[in-house]
Motif scaffolding. Structure first.
Motif, PDB file in Angstrom:
ATOM      1  N   PHE A   1     -58.776  -8.984  -5.100  1.00  0.00           N
ATOM      2  CA  PHE A   1     -57.859  -7.972  -5.303  1.00  0.00           C
ATOM      3  C   PHE A   1     -56.317  -8.507  -5.011  1.00  0.00           C
ATOM      4  N   LEU A   2     -56.201  -9.249  -4.059  1.00  0.00           N
ATOM      5  CA  LEU A   2     -54.972  -9.508  -3.574  1.00  0.00           C
ATOM      6  C   LEU A   2     -54.439 -10.778  -4.050  1.00  0.00           C
ATOM      7  N   GLU A   3     -55.207 -11.805  -4.615  1.00  0.00           N
ATOM      8  CA  GLU A   3     -54.739 -12.878  -5.216  1.00  0.00           C
ATOM      9  C   GLU A   3     -54.883 -13.233  -6.593  1.00  0.00           C
ATOM     10  N   SER A   4     -55.400 -12.209  -7.228  1.00  0.00           N
ATOM     11  CA  SER A   4     -55.698 -12.243  -8.810  1.00  0.00           C
ATOM     12  C   SER A   4     -54.600 -11.286  -9.388  1.00  0.00           C
ATOM     13  N   GLU A   5     -54.489 -11.671 -10.659  1.00  0.00           N
ATOM     14  CA  GLU A   5     -53.669 -10.973 -11.691  1.00  0.00           C
ATOM     15  C   GLU A   5     -54.226 -10.008 -12.494  1.00  0.00           C
ATOM     16  N   PHE A   6     -53.958  -8.907 -12.681  1.00  0.00           N
ATOM     17  CA  PHE A   6     -54.858  -7.806 -13.472  1.00  0.00           C
ATOM     18  C   PHE A   6     -53.810  -7.212 -14.500  1.00  0.00           C
ATOM     19  N   THR A   7     -54.446  -6.755 -15.460  1.00  0.00           N
ATOM     20  CA  THR A   7     -53.634  -6.305 -16.502  1.00  0.00           C
ATOM     21  C   THR A   7     -53.944  -4.769 -16.797  1.00  0.00           C
ATOM     22  N   ILE A   8     -52.805  -4.262 -17.213  1.00  0.00           N
ATOM     23  CA  ILE A   8     -52.716  -2.702 -17.419  1.00  0.00           C
ATOM     24  C   ILE A   8     -53.501  -2.587 -18.816  1.00  0.00           C
ATOM     25  N   THR A   9     -54.747  -1.811 -18.803  1.00  0.00           N
ATOM     26  CA  THR A   9     -55.547  -1.581 -20.339  1.00  0.00           C
ATOM     27  C   THR A   9     -54.710  -0.334 -20.987  1.00  0.00           C
ATOM     28  N   PRO A  10     -55.250  -0.143 -22.161  1.00  0.00           N
ATOM     29  CA  PRO A  10     -54.745   0.933 -22.819  1.00  0.00           C
ATOM     30  C   PRO A  10     -55.147   2.380 -22.317  1.00  0.00           C
ATOM     31  N   GLN A  11     -56.240   2.099 -21.403  1.00  0.00           N
ATOM     32  CA  GLN A  11     -56.760   3.336 -21.060  1.00  0.00           C
ATOM     33  C   GLN A  11     -55.964   3.813 -19.878  1.00  0.00           C
ATOM     34  N   ALA A  12     -54.565   4.200 -20.177  1.00  0.00           N
ATOM     35  CA  ALA A  12     -53.598   4.356 -19.232  1.00  0.00           C
ATOM     36  C   ALA A  12     -52.902   5.683 -19.646  1.00  0.00           C
ATOM     37  N   ASP A  13     -52.840   6.909 -18.585  1.00  0.00           N
ATOM     38  CA  ASP A  13     -52.240   7.673 -19.019  1.00  0.00           C
ATOM     39  C   ASP A  13     -51.701   8.740 -17.685  1.00  0.00           C
ATOM     40  N   ARG A  14     -51.200   9.764 -17.722  1.00  0.00           N
ATOM     41  CA  ARG A  14     -50.321  10.454 -16.432  1.00  0.00           C
ATOM     42  C   ARG A  14     -51.707  10.510 -15.395  1.00  0.00           C
ATOM     43  N   MET A  15     -52.914  10.561 -15.697  1.00  0.00           N
ATOM     44  CA  MET A  15     -53.949  10.804 -14.698  1.00  0.00           C
ATOM     45  C   MET A  15     -54.212   9.619 -13.928  1.00  0.00           C
ATOM     46  N   GLY A  16     -54.281   8.278 -14.481  1.00  0.00           N
ATOM     47  CA  GLY A  16     -54.560   7.074 -14.024  1.00  0.00           C
ATOM     48  C   GLY A  16     -54.611   5.956 -14.878  1.00  0.00           C
ATOM     49  N   PHE A  17     -54.099   4.776 -14.408  1.00  0.00           N
ATOM     50  CA  PHE A  17     -54.230   3.594 -15.063  1.00  0.00           C
ATOM     51  C   PHE A  17     -55.201   2.497 -14.920  1.00  0.00           C
ATOM     52  N   GLN A  18     -56.144   2.358 -15.782  1.00  0.00           N
ATOM     53  CA  GLN A  18     -57.212   1.478 -15.480  1.00  0.00           C
ATOM     54  C   GLN A  18     -56.929   0.042 -15.696  1.00  0.00           C
ATOM     55  N   LEU A  19     -57.272  -0.899 -14.824  1.00  0.00           N
ATOM     56  CA  LEU A  19     -56.842  -2.036 -14.697  1.00  0.00           C
ATOM     57  C   LEU A  19     -58.135  -3.195 -15.293  1.00  0.00           C
ATOM     58  N   SER A  20     -57.717  -4.148 -15.957  1.00  0.00           N
ATOM     59  CA  SER A  20     -58.860  -5.211 -16.522  1.00  0.00           C
ATOM     60  C   SER A  20     -58.399  -6.370 -15.459  1.00  0.00           C
ATOM     61  N   GLY A  21     -59.394  -7.378 -15.151  1.00  0.00           N
ATOM     62  CA  GLY A  21     -59.315  -8.541 -14.397  1.00  0.00           C
ATOM     63  C   GLY A  21     -60.723  -8.743 -13.793  1.00  0.00           C
ATOM     64  N   PRO A  22     -60.576  -9.510 -12.656  1.00  0.00           N
ATOM     65  CA  PRO A  22     -61.859 -10.013 -11.901  1.00  0.00           C
ATOM     66  C   PRO A  22     -62.568  -8.651 -11.088  1.00  0.00           C
ATOM     67  N   LYS A  23     -63.989  -8.865 -11.613  1.00  0.00           N
ATOM     68  CA  LYS A  23     -64.760  -7.699 -11.143  1.00  0.00           C
ATOM     69  C   LYS A  23     -64.880  -7.735  -9.388  1.00  0.00           C
ATOM     70  N   LEU A  24     -64.629  -6.738  -9.053  1.00  0.00           N
ATOM     71  CA  LEU A  24     -64.499  -6.263  -7.504  1.00  0.00           C
ATOM     72  C   LEU A  24     -65.973  -5.965  -7.014  1.00  0.00           C
ATOM     73  N   ASP A  25     -66.423  -6.470  -6.203  1.00  0.00           N
ATOM     74  CA  ASP A  25     -68.229  -6.152  -5.700  1.00  0.00           C
ATOM     75  C   ASP A  25     -67.684  -5.101  -4.520  1.00  0.00           C
ATOM     76  N   HIS A  26     -68.721  -4.154  -4.440  1.00  0.00           N
ATOM     77  CA  HIS A  26     -68.773  -3.401  -3.582  1.00  0.00           C
ATOM     78  C   HIS A  26     -69.764  -3.780  -2.318  1.00  0.00           C
ATOM     79  N   ALA A  27     -69.788  -3.614  -1.249  1.00  0.00           N
ATOM     80  CA  ALA A  27     -70.401  -3.991  -0.195  1.00  0.00           C
ATOM     81  C   ALA A  27     -71.444  -2.956   0.334  1.00  0.00           C
ATOM     82  N   LYS A  28     -71.002  -1.953   0.158  1.00  0.00           N
ATOM     83  CA  LYS A  28     -72.018  -0.782   0.648  1.00  0.00           C
ATOM     84  C   LYS A  28     -72.207   0.237  -0.598  1.00  0.00           C
ATOM     85  N   GLY A  29     -72.227  -0.126  -1.780  1.00  0.00           N
ATOM     86  CA  GLY A  29     -72.364   0.855  -3.082  1.00  0.00           C
ATOM     87  C   GLY A  29     -70.916   1.547  -3.283  1.00  0.00           C
TER      88      GLY A  29
END
Length: 342
Positions: A197-225
Motif C-alpha cells: 500500500f505504501l510502496e506501490s503506485e495505484f490508479t484512479i479507476t472510472p468507478q469514481a464519484d462524489r461517494m468514493g474513488f476506487q483504485l486499481s493496483g496490487p491486491k491488498l491481502d487481509h490478515a483477519k478477514g
C-alpha cells in the motif's frame, strides 16, 4: 428578483457548501464541496464567508445569465475558464455579470471540480443547515435536486455592490504523494499488504464519484478477514473490500461501513486527491498524527489569509484596453556608441 439563470450545464452540477454537519448519528451524510479550498477561494473573491454555497461543476462547465440585476461572480478550481459575452476573465478575478449578459464556464482542464460563487450566496432555504446536494438522499440542492438547464437561482441583490478584486497569493503546493495515517484497522492487513500500500503506485479507476474513488493496483491481502462490525466513517477513510482493491471514501460517503480501513487520507490532502481524474496515478505516504494536525492548521491558515491576498482590479484586461494604452515610453539602441556627457 435578481437571479442566476442556468442555460446549460453538465449532469453533475450541484450546489455545495461546507457540508451538512452534526447529523451523522442519524445516518445523514455530510456531503459538501469536494475541493473546499477552491470553494473558499471563489467565495473570498466575492466577499462571502469561506463555507458559503456555490455551484460545483464536475468536469463539464455551462452557461449562465443574470436576470433582474447585475451579479458579482467568481470562478476557481480545476483550471476552468470564465468568459462573459465572449470576453475572457483573468483567473481568480471577480467579474461583473451585467443584467442580461451570459457567462460561459469552460470544462475542467487540470482537475475535476470547479466552483462559481455569487456575492451574498444564493437565497435558497437550507435543509438541515446546508444547501449541499446529496444525490442518494435527495437532501439539499435546488428543488431537491442537482442543477438543471432552465433553473433560476435567486440571489441576494443587496450583496452585489463592490469593486472587483484579484487573488495575488500562492495556490497550495500539490504533494507528490497523498499523505495518510494508517488505521484504524491496519491490523486487519498483512505486513506485505501494508508495505504494498505504501510502496506501490495505484490508479484512479472510472468507478469514481462524489461517494468514493476506487483504485486499481496490487491486491491488498487481509490478515483477519474482510468484515468488521460496522463502525463510523469519515472523509478520506480507505476501505478495502474482499477483492483487495482500496476505495477512498469522499464527501457523499456513507456514515458507517463494515469493511476494514487500512488508512485515512489526511484532511489537508483530500482536496487535492478529489481533483485527480480517472487514470491518474497516486501514491501514499504514512505520516504521524502531529504532521497531519500541522498540515490541517496550515490549510486553515491559508483559507483565513485569503482576504489579505486580494487586490482591487483597476481596469479590465481586455484586448481593446491594451490596444488603447501607450505601452511604449521610448526606444533605446543598445548598439549605438555612447555619447559623452557635455
Amino acid at each position: 428578483m435578481t437571479e442566476l439563470v442556468v442555460k446549460t450545464c453538465g449532469p453533475m452540477t450541484t450546489l455545495q457548501d461546507r457540508g451538512r454537519l452534526g447529523y451523522q448519528r442519524f445516518g445523514v451524510s455530510p456531503s459538501g464541496a469536494m475541493d473546499k479550498r477552491s470553494l473558499a477561494l471563489t467565495n473570498a473573491l466575492v466577499g462571502n464567508a469561506p463555507e458559503t454555497a456555490a455551484l460545483e461543476f464536475m468536469n463539464l462547465g455551462g452557461t449562465l445569465a443574470a436576470s433582474g440585476g447585475d451579479l458579482r461572480i467568481a470562478l476557481a478550481g480545476a483550471g476552468a475558464t470564465l468568459r462573459i459575452e465572449g470576453t475572457a476573465i483573468p483567473p481568480h478575478t471577480t467579474a461583473i455579470l451585467r443584467d442580461g449578459e451570459t457567462a460561459e464556464i469552460g470544462h475542467a482542464r487540470t482537475g475535476t471540480f470547479a466552483y462559481l460563487a455569487v456575492a451574498g450566496g444564493f437565497a435558497i432555504a437550507p435543509q438541515l443547515g446546508s444547501l449541499s446536494f446529496h444525490p442518494r438522499s435527495k437532501l439539499g440542492g435546488h428543488n431537491g435536486g442537482s442543477i438543471q438547464p432552465g433553473d433560476r437561482l435567486p440571489c441576494r441583490a443587496e450583496a452585489q455592490e463592490g469593486a472587483p478584486v484579484h487573488f495575488t497569493g500562492d495556490l497550495p503546493q500539490l504533494p507528490d504523494t497523498i499523505r495518510v495515517m494508517l488505521g484504524p484497522q491496519d491490523d486487519y492487513f498483512t505486513e506485505d499488504a501494508i508495505r504494498l500500500f505504501l510502496e506501490s503506485e495505484f490508479t484512479i479507476t472510472p468507478q469514481a464519484d462524489r461517494m468514493g474513488f476506487q483504485l486499481s493496483g496490487p491486491k491488498l491481502d487481509h490478515a483477519k478477514g474482510f468484515n468488521i462490525v460496522s463502525d463510523g466513517i469519515v472523509d478520506g477513510h480507505i476501505q478495502v473490500p474482499g477483492a483487495g482493491h482500496p476505495i477512498v471514501l469522499m464527501r457523499d460517503r456513507q456514515t458507517t461501513g463494515g469493511y476494514p480501513k487500512i488508512a485515512t487520507v489526511i484532511s489537508a490532502d483530500l482536496d487535492h486527491f478529489a481533483q485527480l481524474r480517472p487514470g491518474s496515478p497516486v501514491r501514499f505516504r504514512a505520516v504521524s498524527r502531529e504532521e497531519a494536525v500541522a498540515a490541517a492548521r496550515e490549510a486553515k491558515a491559508w483559507i483565513a489569509a485569503l482576504p489579505d491576498a486580494l487586490i482591487p482590479v483597476r481596469f479590465a484586461l481586455t484586448t481593446e484596453h491594451l490596444l488603447s494604452t501607450n505601452l511604449i515610453g521610448g526606444t533605446v539602441n543598445a548598439l549605438a556608441p555612447k555619447v559623452a556627457d557635455a
